[in-house]
Enzyme design. Structure first.
Site, mmCIF file in Angstrom:
data_model
loop_
_atom_site.group_PDB
_atom_site.id
_atom_site.type_symbol
_atom_site.label_atom_id
_atom_site.label_comp_id
_atom_site.label_asym_id
_atom_site.label_seq_id
_atom_site.Cartn_x
_atom_site.Cartn_y
_atom_site.Cartn_z
ATOM 1 N N GLU A 1 0.844 -1.425 -0.298
ATOM 2 C CA GLU A 1 0.035 -0.069 -0.149
ATOM 3 C C GLU A 1 0.659 1.557 -0.284
ATOM 4 O O GLU A 1 1.167 1.377 0.989
ATOM 5 C CB GLU A 1 -0.874 0.079 1.158
ATOM 6 C CG GLU A 1 -2.296 -0.870 1.078
ATOM 7 C CD GLU A 1 -2.956 -0.861 2.740
ATOM 8 O OE1 GLU A 1 -3.002 -0.427 3.282
ATOM 9 O OE2 GLU A 1 -3.740 -1.964 2.656
ATOM 10 N N GLU B 1 -5.858 -8.130 0.296
ATOM 11 C CA GLU B 1 -5.744 -7.729 1.372
ATOM 12 C C GLU B 1 -7.846 -7.760 1.583
ATOM 13 O O GLU B 1 -7.491 -7.011 0.684
ATOM 14 C CB GLU B 1 -5.502 -7.085 2.736
ATOM 15 C CG GLU B 1 -3.916 -7.391 2.962
ATOM 16 C CD GLU B 1 -3.962 -5.740 3.677
ATOM 17 O OE1 GLU B 1 -4.523 -5.040 4.199
ATOM 18 O OE2 GLU B 1 -2.560 -5.430 3.906
HETATM 19 O O1 IFM Z 1 -4.198 -3.007 9.321
HETATM 20 C C1 IFM Z 1 -3.873 -2.485 8.016
HETATM 21 C C2 IFM Z 1 -2.888 -3.022 6.821
HETATM 22 O O2 IFM Z 1 -1.569 -2.552 7.835
HETATM 23 C C3 IFM Z 1 -2.999 -2.639 5.725
HETATM 24 N N1 IFM Z 1 -3.702 -2.742 4.362
HETATM 25 C C4 IFM Z 1 -4.819 -2.455 5.871
HETATM 26 C C5 IFM Z 1 -4.933 -2.447 7.490
HETATM 27 C C6 IFM Z 1 -6.252 -2.712 7.904
HETATM 28 O O3 IFM Z 1 -6.264 -0.695 8.577
#
Ligand code: IFM
Length: 437
Positions: free
Chosen positions: A164, A345
């Protein structure tokens, strides 16, 4: 093929700072997050990742949980300051040993290790030298990538560079909500964006030379809708920053027109060629749709929850169809340039508690995950090539500026004892993986 294509991988994701703990053990030095957490008012509950889930000590128990769950793959991240604790860059064997043991244990349990090199925990020594504001931080990152690849490259199933890029750029360097807590204006901040992209490109270059495994880029997406009638321009600009600023240079070697002039002072000949090195997978992290409103501040917009949606504990709008839109939209926008996708994710935070019988029931998470898997299969049926789905997260963990106040895990963690209790969503995911439908 059932509901999922042959070879489709179900997995889980975590990151180093959010679960490992052992912040000063075996040679690890502070990252920007260790420093940031110590500044008053930065973390909602005043906590740190010093202990977190104590995964550094409990990793065998956590691998056993994943084996019981039956996942095909596990996405973990490596902590850079465990591997190169000091400015000299000399490898720290004890830090590397930890990841080597973990990778071996995963393979013994038939779980493919998917290793992300950087999930926001920049070594403080790199930050002290200028961090991502400096172009040569991309060179430091390439050196670090080479060290990790040399040690784990014979066993890692899939590599990923930076998790990200947008969040690390925007929350860490524009709004100051995340480490390193900078509030740069857009003109300076976009230098950070470019250097992160360069670091990605340099790491891909190193990995291609060192390993024979697929490489995945990972960015986050959130459809952006105007909060009110006057917010269309703000929503469009937010869409450029979150959904296109990092994706377009990596997938097609260009910056979006809306920001190209601002990036020109940082961009040298052939940078974009390096950044656009071909990838094997494209990871999509997806959580919600965002409403955007114009504000009178140096960064002239802010994200709010859109009206009319169920919100998770994070205040994020639940929109499974937004995931379908993102997946189909990527295919439409990038066509042949888009590698096969992985939902790298998704997940949700709810206030899960242990009941009187010692169980943890989280029906809202089951509903969330079922709806998002369904939304993904809609995209698969529409012809999008999607190869995997990773739940965020295995464990309740340190949720950055929200500390331990947001629980995202399939496994409940009692942070005072470290005790793990699989939630009902764990059992549900186990059955989904088992039946593949
Ligand atoms: O916890 C985070 C992760 O580190 C990166 N993506 C989003 C998740 C939830 O906020």
């Amino acid at each position: 093929m059932g509901d999922f294509p042959d070879g489709f991988q179900f997995g889980l994701a975590t990151s180093a700072y959010q679960i490992e703990g052992a912040a000063a053990l075996d040679g690890r030095t502070p990252s920007v997050w260790d420093t940031f957490c110590r500044k008053p008012g930065t973390i909602a509950d005043g906590s740190t990742g010093d202990v977190a889930c104590d995964h550094y000590h409990r990793w065998a128990e956590d691998v056993a949980l994943m084996a019981d769950l039956g996942v095909d793959a596990y996405r973990l991240s490596v902590c850079w300051s465990r591997v190169q604790p000091d400015a000299g860059g000399a490898p720290n064997e004890k830090g590397l040993d930890f990841y080597s043991r973990l990778v071996d244990a995963l393979l013994e349990s038939a779980i493919q290790p998917v290793v992300t090199l950087f999930h926001w925990d920049l070594p403080q020594w790199v930050q002290d030298a200028g961090g991502w504001r400096r172009r040569d931080t991309a060179d430091r990152f390439a050196e670090y990538a080479a060290v990790v690849a040399a040690r784990l490259g014979d066993r890692v199933g899939t590599w990923s560079t930076i998790n990200e890029l947008f969040e690390h750029f925007a929350l860490g360097h524009l709004t100051g909500e995340h480490a390193p807590g900078l509030t740069l204006g857009l003109a300076d901040g976009l230098g950070v964006a470019h250097h992160l992209l360069l670091a990605h490109g340099r790491a891909v270059q190193v990995l291609r030379g060192e390993v024979d495994a697929p490489i995945m880029g990972i960015t986050s997406y959130a459809p952006a809708v105007p909060s009110a009638d006057g917010d269309h321009t703000a929503a469009q600009f937010y869409d450029v920053l979150q959904n296109r600023l990092f994706t377009e240079p990596i997938l097609q070697g260009t910056y979006p027109d809306e920001v190209a002039a601002l990036l020109a002072p940082f961009t040298r000949d052939r940078d974009l060629e390096l950044i656009a090195a071909p990838l094997d997978y494209w990871g999509v992290n997806y959580y919600s749709v965002n409403a955007v409103r114009a504000v009178d501040r140096p960064i002239p917009l802010e994200v709010v929850a859109p009206a009319g949606y169920h919100l998770t504990d994070s205040g994020w709008a639940v929109s499974p169809s937004g995931l379908t839109d993102v997946l189909v939209g990527l295919r439409e926008r990038y066509g042949e340039k888009l590698p096969p996708l992985v939902v790298s994710e998704t997940g949700c935070a709810y206030a899960d508690t242990i009941d009187a019988t010692g169980q943890c029931h989280d029906p809202d998470r089951v509903t969330f995950l079922a709806a998002h898997i369904d939304a993904m299969t809609t995209a698969i049926r529409a012809g999008v090539d999607i190869r995997g789905f990773y739940v965020w997260s295995l464990l309740d963990n340190f949720e950055w500026a929200q500390g331990y106040t947001r629980r995202f895990g399939l496994v409940h963690v009692d942070f005072s004892t470290g005790r793990r209790t699989p939630k009902s969503s764990f059992t549900w995911y186990q059955s989904l993986i088992d039946t593949r439908s």
